[in-house]
Design a protein around this motif. Structure first.
Motif, short mmCIF file in Angstrom:
data_model
loop_
_atom_site.label_atom_id
_atom_site.label_comp_id
_atom_site.label_asym_id
_atom_site.label_seq_id
_atom_site.Cartn_x
_atom_site.Cartn_y
_atom_site.Cartn_z
N THR A 267 66.58 14.15 31.86
CA THR A 267 67.33 14.60 32.92
C THR A 267 67.79 13.13 33.62
O THR A 267 69.05 12.97 33.90
N HIS A 268 67.08 12.16 33.46
CA HIS A 268 67.43 10.78 34.07
C HIS A 268 66.06 9.87 33.60
O HIS A 268 64.96 10.30 33.19
N PRO B 92 64.21 7.10 35.40
CA PRO B 92 64.07 5.95 36.52
C PRO B 92 63.98 4.64 36.11
O PRO B 92 63.22 4.15 35.15
N ARG C 260 59.71 1.93 36.54
CA ARG C 260 58.54 2.91 35.54
C ARG C 260 57.55 2.31 35.25
O ARG C 260 57.38 1.09 35.20
N ASP D 155 57.10 9.07 35.13
CA ASP D 155 57.99 8.86 36.12
C ASP D 155 59.20 9.73 36.37
O ASP D 155 59.41 10.11 37.30
N GLU D 156 59.67 10.20 35.08
CA GLU D 156 60.71 11.07 35.28
C GLU D 156 60.28 12.37 35.91
O GLU D 156 60.77 13.00 36.58
N GLU E 29 61.08 20.29 34.06
CA GLU E 29 62.03 19.70 34.72
C GLU E 29 63.08 20.75 35.33
O GLU E 29 64.24 19.96 35.93
N ALA F 287 57.60 12.84 37.92
CA ALA F 287 57.41 12.86 39.27
C ALA F 287 58.59 12.92 40.06
O ALA F 287 58.42 13.68 41.06
N ASP F 288 59.58 12.65 39.62
CA ASP F 288 60.98 12.90 40.25
C ASP F 288 61.32 14.39 40.43
O ASP F 288 62.02 14.70 41.15
N HIS F 289 60.52 14.91 39.63
CA HIS F 289 61.18 16.74 39.51
C HIS F 289 59.48 17.33 40.13
O HIS F 289 59.09 18.42 39.98
N GLN F 290 58.62 16.46 40.91
CA GLN F 290 57.62 17.04 41.57
C GLN F 290 56.62 17.67 40.68
O GLN F 290 55.63 18.51 40.93
#
Length: 178
Positions: free
Chosen positions: A37-38, A40, A43, A123-124, A91, A126-129
């Motif tokens: 998706t992205h 970070p 990282r 890290d990716e 995600e 984590a941004d999606h909880q």
């Protein structure tokens, strides 16, 4: 023997539709695309190929959405299977993702194959909880919940990461392959 081809889809180069069409004409059986998706910028996750935070190149930063990519491939092909290598279901909202995949399967004539993974880029995630140490459990729940939506007339699911009450969900994929 069956053969497939993987295209790391990006906003540069050949489009997924063009690549899938060429792969089908060349006799390949499956067309695979990845998902990120992205990425970070800051990282700590080690890339499996480099062993560190460095990426091998910038294609990870430029990855197209797999379901849009496979939809464009479906529009230009008739036979080749359309697959992910590898999708990251944790995600996405599992109810919406189940609908997207089932819709693509219906519109492509039953050619979708879900290749799913729990992700190396913590890290990716984590941004999606999604906690790194629970990503396998989260993936299992997402897949179980989607399978329930795809196979049960009245589906429901209750887990640590996914929860929904009795629901109807259509379309149903023609075959469950994940």
């Amino acid at each position: 023997m069956r053969h497939g081809i993987v295209l790391f889809t990006s906003d540069r180069g050949i489009t997924p539709g063009q690549a899938a069409q060429a792969a089908e004409q060349a006799g390949f059986d499956t067309f695979y695309v990845p998902e990120h998706t992205h990425i970070p910028i800051k990282r700590t996750a080690a890339h499996p190929g480099t062993g560190g935070a460095d990426l091998p190149d910038d294609r990870y930063l430029r990855t197209l959405d797999p379901w849009v990519s496979l939809s464009s491939a479906a529009a230009l092909t008739t036979r080749i299977e359309l697959a992910t290598a590898v999708a990251l279901p944790v995600e996405s909202d599992p109810i919406a993702l189940a609908k997207t995949i089932a819709s693509l399967d219906l519109l492509s004539g039953g050619r979708v194959v879900l290749g799913a993974g729990f992700g190396w880029n913590t890290d990716e995630l984590a941004d999606h909880q999604v906690p790194a140490h629970r990503r396998r459990t989260a993936l299992r729940e997402h897949l179980e919940a989607m399978r329930a939506l795809w196979t049960e007339e009245e589906a429901e699911y209750s887990g640590e990461f996914v929860r929904f009450g009795p629901s109807w969900a259509y379309p149903k994929p023609s075959r469950i392959r994940c």
